[in-house]
Scaffold this active site. Sequence first.
Site: not given
Ligand code: ADP
Ligand code: AMP
Length: 214
Positions: A13, A88, A127, A171
Amino acid sequence: MKIIMLGAPGAGKGTQAKMIADKFGIPHISTGDIFRANIKEGTELGKKAKEYMDQGALVPDELTCDLVVDRIKQDDCSKGYILDGFPRTIPQAECLTKALADMDDKIDYAINVDVPDENIVRRMSGRRACVGCGATYHIVYNPTKTEGICDRCGKELILRDDDKPETVQKRLTVYHEQTQPLIDYYKEKGALAEVDGTQDMQDVFNGIVKILEG
Ligand code: ADP
Ligand code: AMP
């Protein structure tokens, strides 16, 4: 254009939200980034949020909703925004729907980045986040030029505490119980769009752009 990114933690995302925000010139609003910035600054909100985040739990809705509603009322959001990691829970979605309705507004697209759990575990363990600017990389799928050093600002990369394997499983459980129901919530509102998040990053991006420009 008002967009929500839906999907499991680690689905991509944030990666996509940053690219979309750049392309369409709208702010990227990540509640996770806001909480992490508060933790770094040692604010009261940061202290409270950390207790939940470290356990892989969600920060309570009452600490989250007003924060986002205040943020989307700021001037830079007048032409749209992309929300990443919010809502969320169903109560968060209801709070957002109501706040928008009060402004005679609504979400245009809720984009679900669909990635199965087995890929998620690989994504989150690889990551790496920059301690300076918060940029996100992956040791295999999106590596930096120099190992452990941010390409953008030169600072150190770390494995987030909540990306450690014992927290990732928690998570994912929380995601399935509390966040996945949002897919049906936005489907019923006619705002849902789905993209296959297992493709490489550029293909996921192209798929999202097609939806938004469709
Ligand atoms: P989210 O915001 O949904 O938690 P991230 O954007 O941080 O996820 O992505 C999670 C991990 O996966 C990061 O290390 C990112 O670089 C990697 N990643 C994101 N999109 C892809 C993809 N399409 N293919 C492989 N790895 C990806
Ligand atoms: P993220 O960076 O989106 O993966 O969020 C990291 C952590 O922040 C999550 O696992 C939650 O503990 C908290 N968090 C982020 N966004 C929310 C939300 N909308 N509601 C509740 N907790 C959140």
